[in-house]
Design a protein around this motif. Structure first.
Motif, PDB file in Angstrom:
ATOM      1  N   GLN A  28      28.906   2.392 -14.746  1.00  0.00           N
ATOM      2  CA  GLN A  28      29.863   1.537 -14.019  1.00  0.00           C
ATOM      3  C   GLN A  28      31.111   1.231 -14.864  1.00  0.00           C
ATOM      4  OE1 GLN A  28      27.842  -1.831 -11.910  1.00  0.00           O
ATOM      5  NE2 GLN A  28      26.013  -0.735 -12.540  1.00  0.00           N
ATOM      6  N   THR A  29      31.026   1.447 -16.173  1.00  0.00           N
ATOM      7  CA  THR A  29      32.221   1.263 -17.018  1.00  0.00           C
ATOM      8  C   THR A  29      33.137   2.470 -16.839  1.00  0.00           C
ATOM      9  OG1 THR A  29      30.905   0.060 -18.654  1.00  0.00           O
ATOM     10  CG2 THR A  29      33.031   0.869 -19.386  1.00  0.00           C
ATOM     11  N   LYS A  30      34.416   2.197 -16.602  1.00  0.00           N
ATOM     12  CA  LYS A  30      35.391   3.280 -16.390  1.00  0.00           C
ATOM     13  C   LYS A  30      35.525   4.118 -17.663  1.00  0.00           C
ATOM     14  CE  LYS A  30      38.560   0.848 -13.350  1.00  0.00           C
ATOM     15  NZ  LYS A  30      39.660  -0.064 -13.604  1.00  0.00           N
ATOM     16  N   GLU A  78      23.067   6.193 -17.101  1.00  0.00           N
ATOM     17  CA  GLU A  78      23.406   6.412 -15.695  1.00  0.00           C
ATOM     18  C   GLU A  78      22.646   5.357 -14.901  1.00  0.00           C
ATOM     19  OE1 GLU A  78      25.609   8.514 -14.493  1.00  0.00           O
ATOM     20  OE2 GLU A  78      26.017   9.211 -16.530  1.00  0.00           O
ATOM     21  N   GLY A  79      23.271   4.796 -13.879  1.00  0.00           N
ATOM     22  CA  GLY A  79      22.542   3.845 -13.030  1.00  0.00           C
ATOM     23  C   GLY A  79      23.035   2.430 -13.175  1.00  0.00           C
ATOM     24  N   ARG A  80      22.205   1.514 -12.654  1.00  0.00           N
ATOM     25  CA  ARG A  80      22.624   0.123 -12.472  1.00  0.00           C
ATOM     26  C   ARG A  80      22.545  -0.690 -13.766  1.00  0.00           C
ATOM     27  NH1 ARG A  80      20.396  -4.414 -10.523  1.00  0.00           N
ATOM     28  NH2 ARG A  80      18.294  -3.617 -10.821  1.00  0.00           N
ATOM     29  N   GLN A  81      21.562  -0.370 -14.586  1.00  0.00           N
ATOM     30  CA  GLN A  81      21.298  -1.202 -15.770  1.00  0.00           C
ATOM     31  C   GLN A  81      21.093  -0.342 -17.003  1.00  0.00           C
ATOM     32  OE1 GLN A  81      18.314  -4.382 -15.263  1.00  0.00           O
ATOM     33  NE2 GLN A  81      20.289  -5.384 -15.426  1.00  0.00           N
ATOM     34  N   VAL A  82      21.339  -0.923 -18.145  1.00  0.00           N
ATOM     35  CA  VAL A  82      21.028  -0.246 -19.407  1.00  0.00           C
ATOM     36  C   VAL A  82      19.512  -0.160 -19.526  1.00  0.00           C
ATOM     37  CG1 VAL A  82      21.120  -0.474 -21.926  1.00  0.00           C
ATOM     38  CG2 VAL A  82      23.120  -1.089 -20.548  1.00  0.00           C
ATOM     39  N   ASP A  83      19.012   1.029 -19.888  1.00  0.00           N
ATOM     40  CA  ASP A  83      17.578   1.198 -20.113  1.00  0.00           C
ATOM     41  C   ASP A  83      17.276   0.626 -21.511  1.00  0.00           C
ATOM     42  OD1 ASP A  83      15.103   2.113 -20.918  1.00  0.00           O
ATOM     43  OD2 ASP A  83      15.308   4.035 -19.902  1.00  0.00           O
ATOM     44  N   LEU A  84      16.643  -0.551 -21.526  1.00  0.00           N
ATOM     45  CA  LEU A  84      16.465  -1.243 -22.812  1.00  0.00           C
ATOM     46  C   LEU A  84      15.516  -0.507 -23.740  1.00  0.00           C
ATOM     47  CD1 LEU A  84      16.446  -4.942 -21.563  1.00  0.00           C
ATOM     48  CD2 LEU A  84      18.242  -3.789 -22.868  1.00  0.00           C
ATOM     49  N   HIS A  85      14.483   0.150 -23.173  1.00  0.00           N
ATOM     50  CA  HIS A  85      13.559   0.920 -24.026  1.00  0.00           C
ATOM     51  C   HIS A  85      14.336   2.006 -24.772  1.00  0.00           C
ATOM     52  CE1 HIS A  85       9.664  -0.687 -22.833  1.00  0.00           C
ATOM     53  NE2 HIS A  85      10.146  -0.783 -21.607  1.00  0.00           N
ATOM     54  N   SER A  86      15.174   2.744 -24.047  1.00  0.00           N
ATOM     55  CA  SER A  86      15.869   3.831 -24.747  1.00  0.00           C
ATOM     56  C   SER A  86      16.973   3.287 -25.656  1.00  0.00           C
ATOM     57  CB  SER A  86      16.367   4.924 -23.799  1.00  0.00           C
ATOM     58  OG  SER A  86      17.120   4.375 -22.812  1.00  0.00           O
TER      59      SER A  86
END
Ligand SMILES: NC(=O)c1ccc[n+]([C@@H]2O[C@H](COP(=O)([O-])OP(=O)(O)OC[C@H]3O[C@@H](n4cnc5c(N)ncnc54)[C@H](OP(=O)(O)O)[C@@H]3O)[C@@H](O)[C@H]2O)c1
Length: 240
Positions: free
Chosen positions: A114-116, A134-142
């Motif tokens: 979502q960041t330009k 990619e997607g709505r949220q940062v994958d915290l595990h990765s």
């Protein structure tokens, strides 16, 4: 190599459990004495992480204030300051943000698509390492795995309540340090240190108390380990 860093979550709250006022202006709840403790905690960690709202609204420096502590780190062949880490959906940071300008420190932003692209390029030009999910949220595990790969063994998380809850519900926190200031702020909508949708009593997260220290400023420092078994029911409840 560990899959993720060891994580300490640090918070300053009032006697009525608030981490800020209802206007969320980022008021100081720690005393000067407690800020010295936080400085020592930062100095013991390889990286310091905050969530998007805290990063933008509070504009924290996230650096070590004590010259002695920075010198100790240099003597141990460490950088002056821990790596600063921000978790933010749409990473629009002003160029004069203290996250960017205060240092010297490595800076890492985990963000989403979502960041330009232009904002990502601008951050990179300002010396910030940017990782994009990619997607709505940062994958915290990765994100945490990535930090481990960059040599972060110990991570200090400094809020806010939304990021804290996301980490806790995924069983990613090892220890919680809570400074309770002798203050009351009140306000039903004032933030507490764990946000999100909340849990029912059967699924409450269980903690093991390590220590209680009465501070000279009238505050209390509580240290807890997060009980591993308590997470099984939490994760089941949240469908993780
Ligand atoms: N007293 C203390 O110790 C202390 C410490 C820190 C903060 N605070 C207070 O806490 C309040 C802020 O807390 P908060 O809960 O509103 O905010 P926060 O946890 O600092 O930030 C939450 C935001 O970070 C982003 N974020 C979190 N996890 C993410 C993920 N996995 N992927 C992508 N983005 C993610 C989201 O941004 P988007 O909404 O953009 O998606 C989310 O809304 C402020 O009032 C601050 O003063 C107090």
């Amino acid at each position: 190599m560990k899959d993720r860093p060891t994580i300490i979550l640090n918070v300053a709250m009032t006697a009525d459990g608030k981490t800020d006022t209802i206007t969320r202006e980022g008021v100081m709840i720690s005393s000067d004495l407690d800020m010295e403790r936080v400085d020592r905690l930062r100095a013991q960690n390889d990286a310091v992480m905050v969530g998007g709202h805290t990063l933008i609204e509070n504009d924290p420096r996230l650096t070590i204030k004590s010259p002695e502590l920075r010198a100790n780190r240099r003597n141990q062949k460490q950088e002056d300051n821990p790596i600063k880490v921000g978790i933010i959906t749409n990473a629009v940071l002003p160029p004069d943000s203290r996250f960017i300008t205060f240092g010297p420190a490595q800076k890492i932003i985990f963000t989403t698509s979502q960041t330009k692209v232009t904002d990502i390029e601008r951050l990179r030009q300002l010396g910030v390492k940017v990782f994009i999910t990619e997607g709505r949220q940062v994958d915290l595990h990765s994100a945490l795995h990535q930090l481990s790969q960059l040599g972060v063994d110990n991570l200090l998380v400094e809020g806010g309540g939304t990021l804290n809850e996301e980490l806790l519900k995924r069983n990613l926190v090892d220890e919680i340090n809570i400074y309770i200031a002798p203050l009351i702020l009140g306000g039903a909508s004032a933030p507490t240190f764990v946000g999100g949708a909340g849990l029912d009593r059967n699924n409450a997260l269980r903690l093991n108390l390590i220590s209680i220290d009465k501070q000279d400023d009238g505050g209390v420092l509580l240290r807890y380990l997060v009980a591993k078994s308590a997470h099984e029911s939490i994760n089941k409840n949240l469908g993780e």
